[in-house]
Write an enzyme that holds these catalytic residues in place. Structure first.
Site, PDB file in Angstrom:
ATOM      1  N   ASP A  15      -0.377   1.135   4.227  1.00  0.00           N
ATOM      2  CA  ASP A  15      -1.168   2.229   3.516  1.00  0.00           C
ATOM      3  C   ASP A  15      -2.521   2.330   3.707  1.00  0.00           C
ATOM      4  OD1 ASP A  15      -1.684   0.169   1.832  1.00  0.00           O
ATOM      5  OD2 ASP A  15      -1.004   1.084   0.080  1.00  0.00           O
ATOM      6  N   ASN A  16      -3.380   1.274   3.910  1.00  0.00           N
ATOM      7  CA  ASN A  16      -4.666   0.964   4.002  1.00  0.00           C
ATOM      8  C   ASN A  16      -5.199  -0.319   4.761  1.00  0.00           C
ATOM      9  OD1 ASN A  16      -4.370   1.110   0.589  1.00  0.00           O
ATOM     10  ND2 ASN A  16      -5.143  -0.792   1.701  1.00  0.00           N
TER      11      ASN A  16
ATOM     12  N   HIS B  60       0.541 -12.010  -5.104  1.00  0.00           N
ATOM     13  CA  HIS B  60       1.535 -12.523  -4.274  1.00  0.00           C
ATOM     14  C   HIS B  60       2.566 -13.311  -4.629  1.00  0.00           C
ATOM     15  CE1 HIS B  60      -1.942 -12.062  -1.598  1.00  0.00           C
ATOM     16  NE2 HIS B  60      -1.562 -11.035  -1.506  1.00  0.00           N
TER      17      HIS B  60
ATOM     18  N   LYS C  21      -9.999  -3.568   3.014  1.00  0.00           N
ATOM     19  CA  LYS C  21      -9.538  -2.316   1.711  1.00  0.00           C
ATOM     20  C   LYS C  21     -10.646  -2.211   0.832  1.00  0.00           C
ATOM     21  CE  LYS C  21      -6.383  -1.908  -2.325  1.00  0.00           C
ATOM     22  NZ  LYS C  21      -5.515  -2.754  -3.208  1.00  0.00           N
TER      23      LYS C  21
ATOM     24  N   SER D  47       1.559   0.297  -8.749  1.00  0.00           N
ATOM     25  CA  SER D  47       1.335  -0.871  -7.760  1.00  0.00           C
ATOM     26  C   SER D  47       2.062  -2.172  -8.621  1.00  0.00           C
ATOM     27  CB  SER D  47      -0.106  -1.417  -7.878  1.00  0.00           C
ATOM     28  OG  SER D  47      -0.574  -0.300  -6.916  1.00  0.00           O
TER      29      SER D  47
ATOM     30  N   ASP E 199       2.071  -2.413   1.717  1.00  0.00           N
ATOM     31  CA  ASP E 199       1.102  -2.166   0.990  1.00  0.00           C
ATOM     32  C   ASP E 199      -0.073  -3.209   1.137  1.00  0.00           C
ATOM     33  OD1 ASP E 199      -0.469  -1.350  -1.232  1.00  0.00           O
ATOM     34  OD2 ASP E 199       0.782  -1.604  -2.795  1.00  0.00           O
ATOM     35  N   ASP E 200      -1.239  -2.875   1.753  1.00  0.00           N
ATOM     36  CA  ASP E 200      -2.590  -3.681   1.826  1.00  0.00           C
ATOM     37  C   ASP E 200      -2.108  -4.154   3.293  1.00  0.00           C
ATOM     38  OD1 ASP E 200      -3.390  -2.324  -0.255  1.00  0.00           O
ATOM     39  OD2 ASP E 200      -3.712  -4.109  -1.416  1.00  0.00           O
TER      40      ASP E 200
ATOM     41  N   CYS F 124      -4.710   2.982  -1.986  1.00  0.00           N
ATOM     42  CA  CYS F 124      -3.303   3.242  -1.829  1.00  0.00           C
ATOM     43  C   CYS F 124      -3.029   4.997  -2.316  1.00  0.00           C
ATOM     44  CB  CYS F 124      -2.314   2.656  -2.399  1.00  0.00           C
ATOM     45  SG  CYS F 124      -2.548   1.803  -3.876  1.00  0.00           S
TER      46      CYS F 124
ATOM     47  N   ARG G 199      -1.473   7.604   0.342  1.00  0.00           N
ATOM     48  CA  ARG G 199       0.287   7.931   0.229  1.00  0.00           C
ATOM     49  C   ARG G 199       0.219   9.608   0.063  1.00  0.00           C
ATOM     50  NH1 ARG G 199       3.109   3.126  -1.313  1.00  0.00           N
ATOM     51  NH2 ARG G 199       1.489   1.520  -1.014  1.00  0.00           N
TER      52      ARG G 199
ATOM     53  N   LYS H 177       7.339   1.580  -3.713  1.00  0.00           N
ATOM     54  CA  LYS H 177       6.145   1.782  -4.352  1.00  0.00           C
ATOM     55  C   LYS H 177       5.850   3.481  -4.498  1.00  0.00           C
ATOM     56  CE  LYS H 177       1.414   1.248  -4.608  1.00  0.00           C
ATOM     57  NZ  LYS H 177       0.064   0.578  -4.195  1.00  0.00           N
TER      58      LYS H 177
ATOM     59  N   HIS I  94       3.402   5.539  -6.749  1.00  0.00           N
ATOM     60  CA  HIS I  94       1.915   5.710  -6.956  1.00  0.00           C
ATOM     61  C   HIS I  94       1.302   7.170  -7.038  1.00  0.00           C
ATOM     62  CE1 HIS I  94      -1.469   2.667  -7.345  1.00  0.00           C
ATOM     63  NE2 HIS I  94      -1.508   3.564  -8.456  1.00  0.00           N
TER      64      HIS I  94
END
Length: 562
Positions: free
Chosen positions: A381-382, A332, A397, A273, A142-143, A182, A186, A248, A250
């Site tokens: 995902d991106n 994080h 992003k 998320s 994710d990211d 995201c 997805r 995840k 989403h």
């Protein structure tokens, strides 16, 4: 010259006298229950002053002149208020609730289900695949940015386990997500289609009780994937695979739109998320861990535990394990086992924890002697968010520059990919569904456009089957750009969010970029006018086709398009 100086001096004197008479207006904003309203906008339009209330509901307008002043107060979910206030005065403004947004949201349901019967007929037609079937492991970060892995040039963060995937298979350097955020990415990954076709292109879905979910519905935007979309796990389940998702989702949090409603027999994870409240962990359709007990520091490890257990449970039959990690999306939370270790700081700790857990998953395949019969696909995902690295790409992003949609990706396919190979051919995450279905000799759905193509020729060292790939804006969900093998045309289209964010930088203009030679720093349309003209026409044609048939339905021969 003397008269000019005299005029300047006179203006300065006026400003000085005005400043001497300036002061403050203090305002406290309350709701009808007397509780403070944070985030309210307070403005005195006549003197171009504004402020935003803090957590205590207080706001201060500074440098206002003496005398009465008209002040407006507005906040989401409340009726705007007009108050006359004098400089030096402290007042309390009590706002009344507004139900306008709720009424607007109620006017829009979720998008109509249009091809559910066709979907059901298609799935019913799929029989268990005969013969030896490859297992499929699809890992999604994710990211994760294009430059976040050491194999993609990062010199601070160490990712030996993920890098080893490149040594065993093919590393893709021109691979894309279908969106720079995201949810739409997805939707494309699992459906094989551009997210516009699933009403999923407008930013991301929110938890049902979140104010943004109400705002989305008030705009007529979907907040869950339409039930008539066909997803990869649904097809594989019918083909005889055990299916599990861990991490995840989403793509919707209400019954009818959850992982178990789209073909996953097993599910463990969070439905949106990790920055969205509540951080509830689900097992199937029941709560596994309440939000207040969720420890995000160990979430990557827990997701891996569940994926490993699923692989072990299904080692003797074909399985599809989808592992969409919640990291390194903000906020994080390093695992204590890896905290303070990385040279890349806290962000690096999170990435290196991901790397260790991908290593655990790959070791499980080795321990069970499944490596030679498992297709492993790993990607983001991106593009990377702030704190991550886009490598040598422009943007990140949320943007349709390369850094927003070009992603790190690896594929290991025994008998197809050459160990240690690198591909510069372009592909997109929606290629996964048609690639898997073609490998299993399962026909694609005939009632809808599948935008993806079979990646197998590319993975084997050949050329892409794509002539063009299209870029999608974050908020407005519009096709904003197109690329061919060498050039990219990036248009400027509306992309403001409901709260005003997301616009283009000042002086941005449509541009042609040479992707072979440049990182989108220079517009080369003057040098290559024919290429620019061609890509503009391609993009315009694609937009018009989608405007006529946004869901991409294909009518049976002899019938009108529904």
């Amino acid at each position: 010259m003397r008269s000019t100086f005299m005029r300047i001096a006179a203006i300065a004197a006026v400003l000085a006298s005005s400043s001497a008479l300036a002061g403050e207006i203090a305002i406290r904003i309350e709701g009808p229950d007397g509780k403070p309203v944070p985030g309210a906008r307070v403005a005195a339009p006549e003197v171009l002053r504004n402020a935003t209330s803090g957590s205590d509901g207080a706001a201060v307008l500074t440098d206002v002149p003496s005398g009465d002043m008209a002040v407006t107060v507005s906040a989401q979910g409340f009726r705007p208020a007009l108050q006359t206030v004098a400089m030096g005065q402290t007042v309390t403004v009590r706002l009344e609730r507004s139900d306008a947004l709720q009424r607007a949201a109620q006017a829009h349901g979720e998008p109509a289900v249009e091809h559910l019967a066709q979907k059901q007929a298609y799935l019913k037609s799929i029989k268990p695949v005969a013969g030896k079937k490859p297992n499929i492991v699809l890992v999604l970060f994710d990211d994760l940015g294009f430059g976040d892995l050491s194999s993609y040039g990062n010199r601070l963060i160490k990712t030996p386990n993920i890098d080893a995937l490149a040594q065993r298979g093919v590393k893709l350097e021109q691979f894309y997500s279908a969106s720079p955020v995201c949810t739409p990415s997805r939707a494309a990954l699992l459906s094989g289609r551009y997210p516009e076709r699933a009403h999923a292109a407008n930013h991301v879905f929110f938890p049902s009780g979140h104010p943004m979910a109400t705002i989305r519905r008030s705009l007529g935007w979907a907040n869950a994937l339409p039930q008539d979309e066909i997803l990869l796990p649904e097809v594989l389940l019918r083909a005889g695979y055990a299916t599990g998702a861990f991490g995840k989702w989403h793509l919707g949090d209400q019954p009818g739109h959850r992982p178990t409603d789209f073909g996953f027999q097993d599910y463990f994870g969070i439905l949106y998320s990790n920055d969205m409240k509540p951080e509830t962990l689900w097992r199937g359709n029941v709560v596994d861990t309440p939000a207040e007990k969720t420890d995000q520091g160990t979430l990557t490890e827990r997701i891996t535990d569940e994926a490993v257990a699923f692989v072990r449970k299904n080692a003797k039959k074909p399985f599809f394990a989808y592992v969409p990690y919640t990291a390194p999306h903000l906020p994080h939370h390093p695992n204590p086992k890896h905290q303070g270790i990385s040279e890349g700081g806290t962000y690096g700790d999170v990435i290196e924890d991901l790397d260790a857990n991908v290593g655990r998953l790959m070791q499980t395949l080795r321990d069970l002697k499944l490596e030679d019969n498992t297709i492993v696909i790993v990607m983001s995902d991106n593009g990377g968010d702030w704190g991550g690295s886009a490598g040598n790409l422009r943007g990140r992003k949320g943007e349709t520059f390369e850094g927003g949609q070009r992603i790190p990706a690896f594929v290991i396919w025994p008998g197809v990919t050459k160990p240690g190979s690198v591909s510069q051919e372009m592909g997109m995450n929606f290629d996964v569904l048609p690639t898997i279905l073609c490998a299993l000799n399962i026909p694609l759905p005939a009632d809808r456009t599948i935008d993806g193509t079979d990646l197998k020729p590319l993975l084997a060292g050949g050329e892409t089957l794509h002539d063009y790939l299209y870029y999608t804006t974050t908020w407005s969900g519009r096709f904003a750009g197109v690329r061919d093998r060498h050039f990219k045309y990036r248009d400027i289209v509306p992309n403001d969010s409901p709260v005003g964010a997301g616009g283009e930088p000042y002086n941005a203009k449509p541009s042609l970029y040479s992707l072979d030679l440049d990182n989108e720093a220079h517009d080369v349309s003057a040098k290559h006018p024919e290429e620019a003209k061609h890509l503009i026409e391609v993009l315009d044609t694609f937009r018009k086709e989608n405007a006529i048939n946004p869901r991409g339905w294909i009518a049976p021969p002899g019938s009108a398009l529904k």
